[in-house]
Write a protein that holds these residues in place. Structure first.
Motif, PDB file in Angstrom:
ATOM      1  N   THR A 183       0.857  -1.178   0.000  1.00 30.50           N
ATOM      2  CA  THR A 183       0.000   0.000   0.000  1.00 30.50           C
ATOM      3  C   THR A 183       0.892   1.227   0.000  1.00 30.50           C
ATOM      4  N   PRO A 184       0.734   2.159  -0.948  1.00 34.02           N
ATOM      5  CA  PRO A 184       1.648   3.301  -1.048  1.00 34.02           C
ATOM      6  C   PRO A 184       1.815   4.021   0.289  1.00 34.02           C
ATOM      7  N   VAL A 185       3.065   4.308   0.624  1.00 38.12           N
ATOM      8  CA  VAL A 185       3.379   4.974   1.882  1.00 38.12           C
ATOM      9  C   VAL A 185       4.536   5.934   1.661  1.00 38.12           C
ATOM     10  N   PHE A 186       4.484   7.106   2.273  1.00 40.89           N
ATOM     11  CA  PHE A 186       5.540   8.108   2.106  1.00 40.89           C
ATOM     12  C   PHE A 186       6.635   7.842   3.127  1.00 40.89           C
ATOM     13  N   VAL A 187       7.814   7.521   2.641  1.00 43.71           N
ATOM     14  CA  VAL A 187       8.927   7.187   3.528  1.00 43.71           C
ATOM     15  C   VAL A 187      10.237   7.595   2.878  1.00 43.71           C
ATOM     16  N   GLY A 188      11.119   8.180   3.672  1.00 48.12           N
ATOM     17  CA  GLY A 188      12.428   8.573   3.162  1.00 48.12           C
ATOM     18  C   GLY A 188      12.368   9.601   2.069  1.00 48.12           C
ATOM     19  N   GLY A 189      11.319  10.443   2.076  1.00 50.05           N
ATOM     20  CA  GLY A 189      11.225  11.521   1.103  1.00 50.05           C
ATOM     21  C   GLY A 189      10.538  11.165  -0.195  1.00 50.05           C
ATOM     22  N   THR A 190       9.964   9.947  -0.302  1.00 50.09           N
ATOM     23  CA  THR A 190       9.292   9.568  -1.545  1.00 50.09           C
ATOM     24  C   THR A 190       8.158   8.595  -1.245  1.00 50.09           C
TER      25      THR A 190
END
Length: 712
Positions: free
Chosen positions: A358-365
């Motif tokens: 599931t798309p997740v925002f991590v590490g700037g992307t």
């Protein structure tokens, strides 16, 4: 950005935060259950927990009468143990931006009627402990608990590095700090767990809770590391000589280092004394830029007033001191859901699983796909479709799945189906190795292998594109990558939409490709365990294909970056590729590396030269100019970023790496404290800013071209 919640949502948020905090601090029945499951993980990742607590705080500010006693804004997260702390063991409040830090500084300066001097240090991502020493001997080790009472875990002390059983001086004191698993310890811990039929930890921070609490009954020892962040004199009930209670914080940290205790000052992250908040912010920015290279987990920086008088005057709230604050970094790991596992076949026939999450925002992307381990590791980890998984993206590393949150399972998860046949050709799968492989090997994914071999960074045959490769393979004209050099004009003219002009262009480029250096040919062969950089190192080390084919595993281990696991694989691959290599040799493809002289060789007079103190070893490339060889003889580490200009405008990234290595340097993709030089055209890039913060020299493409003028 925080939100004021409706009352019912506020109460639910408090309950969720308290449950997550119980697991975070490694206490309570829930945590014990997770330890038994060998996961010991939080229900929420750090970023989600922080956002939830900020919403709770905003709601309480708007509706103070709603505030409940169990709110995470009022208490420390863990549950009480049996041991009372000598002084409350409080946590720190958080800020998330430079503006919030400046606002906190203004408030503290107003409270003190002056701007304080600060100590700034890393915020280690582990668990807080208090260690009591009497006359220099470690007598008790206590968890944070609820901040007032903690749990006695003295039994775990022998497994903790950096927390000596005996100090170098017979002092009576308490040391407070963080126990954690470094990156190396985390990897070793999971190897131990798998070897003992235990499931691996999800990440280092959560793993340390399981390591600490489980060390009493476990049959094997998991080493952990302690970093101290505070020194306290113990009360008179502990007889012995006490250190000065009025030491500056920085002086106390220095004393702990002298006593043999590990501190942030002795870690790879270091600490800084800052006279201004601007100087503190500079350290924070530098620490963030170095985060991925530290070898241990940090999730922010801690800023504290250095003077004990300032700390006393500032005081504390019920749960946090006012003289210190934690600056939280953007999360490099987040929890999400494993939705699907896609099985892919590489150009060498290796079958690898890839996770869709599931798309997740991590590490700037935003991350949608992540790397998984090999099939055997998947089975050992017990991952399932629908699992809540931890996705890690540190620095510029490709996102990867760290593990599953077993405690979050609902019962609706399903096993990951393993392929019965090759996903690409439906052929048989060789499951004898850790990495599964189609039994057809390179033949299975021949079009990908040929397209890779003709790409710019390999043989650079531009006119042999994807459509032509497919025609060549489908018509049986190419059965391996070497057949590219046996194509005739007649064969090409027999293909769809191929005229004499196009055919002539293909043959001209194929002929030109024969003179490419050995490193390019080695890359084109696609030897498992190597890539462009490794192929260049191998080519420069051995100088000829004949020497490479004659080398055994021990010889390959002498090449930088090749260890005892990778070396035999390379030897095996070269044996498998021998017929292809022979076809290339017969076709007139170059089998030497320009400028390389081969492995270090001693002359017949080596023994006499040794006696005279002379060095008779000839290094690869010694005959050529080496402007990037450092003063100590070691190669300079060079990072290139952005589009090149001037004389280097036409160079691809791979060609820049080749140029650097021909000049005696070492090409790297990430800026770190070990970087010797950054070549950058864009002054606003992240690598440019990171190099500036670390004091790494920076050159423009034109300046770099001038430095390497003799090689251009």
């Amino acid at each position: 950005m925080s939100t004021v919640l409706p009352r019912e949502e506020y109460e639910q948020a408090v309950a969720t935060a308290r449950s997550a905090a119980s697991l975070y601090y490694g206490t309570g029945a829930a945590a014990d259950a997770v330890v038994e499951e060998s996961a010991d993980v939080t229900v929420l990742d750090d970023a989600t927990y922080d956002a939830l607590v900020r919403d709770i705080a905003a709601t309480e500010a708007a509706h103070p009468d709603w505030q409940v006693q169990a709110s995470p804004t009022q208490v420390v997260g863990g549950e009480a143990g049996d041991v009372e702390h000598s002084a409350p063991m409080l946590s720190l409040d958080n800020v998330f931006s430079s503006a919030e830090l400046a606002e906190w500084h203004t408030s503290l300066a107003k409270r003190l009627d002056r701007a304080p001097r600060y100590v700034v240090e890393p915020k280690f991502d582990g668990l807080a402990l208090a260690a009591r020493y009497q006359n220099g001997e470690l007598v008790q080790l206590i968890t944070r608990g609820d901040g007032v009472h903690g749990e006695d875990v003295t039994f775990a002390a022998p497994a903790i590095v950096g927390l000596p059983a005996t100090l170098t001086q017979p002092l009576t004191l308490e040391v407070r700090g963080e126990v954690m698993l470094t990156d190396a310890q985390f990897a070793a811990a999971n190897e131990l767990r798998l070897a003992n039929d235990d499931k691996p930890f999800v990440n280092p921070r959560n793993g340390v809770a399981g390591s600490l609490r489980g060390s009493k009954d476990r049959s094997y020892v998991i080493p952990m590391t302690f970093f101290a962040y505070q020194l306290l004199p113990l009360p008179e009930t502990y007889p012995g000589t006490r250190p000065d209670a009025d030491l500056d914080y920085s002086a106390g940290i220095a004393l702990l280092g002298e006593l043999g205790v590990s501190t942030a000052a002795t870690s790879s992250a270091r600490i800084a004394v800052a006279e201004t908040i601007e100087a503190a912010q500079e350290y924070i920015d530098s620490l963030l830029s170095r985060r991925a290279d530290l070898g241990l987990g940090i999730d922010g920086a801690v800023i504290k007033a250095d003077s004990p008088a300032d700390r006393e005057q500032a005081g504390s709230s019920s749960r946090a001191p006012r003289w210190g604050i934690a600056f939280k970094f953007p999360a490099d790991s987040r929890l999400t859901t494993l939705e699907e596992v896609i099985w892919q076949v590489g150009r060498t026939g290796v079958i690898t699983p890839r996770a869709r999450v599931t798309p997740v925002f991590v590490g700037g992307t935003t991350v949608t796909y992540a790397t998984l381990h090999n099939p055997n590791d998947l089975a050992r980890q017990g991952l399932m479709i629908g699992d809540t998984v931890m996705v890690l993206r540190a620095g510029e590393v490709i996102p990867r799945i760290e593990g599953a949150v077993v405690s979050a399972r609902t019962g609706n998860e399903t096993p990951i189906p393993a392929p019965e046949v090759c996903p690409n050709c439906s052929g048989e799968i060789d499951r004898s190795q850790e990495r599964w492989r189609c039994k057809r090997g390179r033949t299975c994914a021949l079009p990908q292998a040929v397209r890779y071999a003709t790409a710019r960074d390999c043989w650079d045959i531009e006119s042999v594109g994807e459509k032509l490769v497919r025609q060549l393979v489908d018509n049986g004209l190419v059965t391996d990558v070497a057949d590219i050099f046996a194509i005739t004009e007649e064969q090409l003219l027999g293909l769809e939409r191929m005229g004499r002009t196009s055919a002539a262009k293909v043959l001209t480029e194929v002929e030109k490709a024969k003179s490419q250096p050995l490193a390019r040919t080695l890359t084109a062969l696609g030897v498992r365990g190597t890539g462009r950089s490794m192929s260049r190192r191998i080519a420069r080390y051995f100088a000829t294909m004949e020497a490479i084919q004659a080398a055994d595993a021990a010889a390959f281990e002498e090449v930088d970056g090749i260890g005892p696991e990778k070396a035999p694989v390379i030897v095996e691959e070269l044996v498998e590729l021998a017929p292809v290599i022979e076809k290339l040799r017969a076709a007139g493809v170059s089998m030497t590396e320009p400028g390389a002289t081969g492995r270090p060789v001693r002359t017949d007079d080596a023994d006499q030269a040794d006696d005279a103190g002379e060095d008779t070893t000839s290094e690869p490339g010694e005959a050529s100019a080496r402007p990037l060889a450092g003063e100590d003889g070691k190669p300079m580490t060079v990072v290139v970023t952005g589009k090149m200009t001037g004389p280097l405008e036409a160079f691809s990234r791979n060609e820049m790496s080749e140029l650097i290595e021909r000049a005696g340097g070492k090409a790297s993709s990430a800026v770190s404290k070990n970087t010797s030089l950054l070549v950058a055209a864009d002054e606003g890039s992240s690598k440019y800013k990171k190099a500036q913060s670390l004091g790494v020299p920076i050159e423009s493409p034109e300046e770099f071209a001038q430095r390497l003028e003799s090689l251009l």
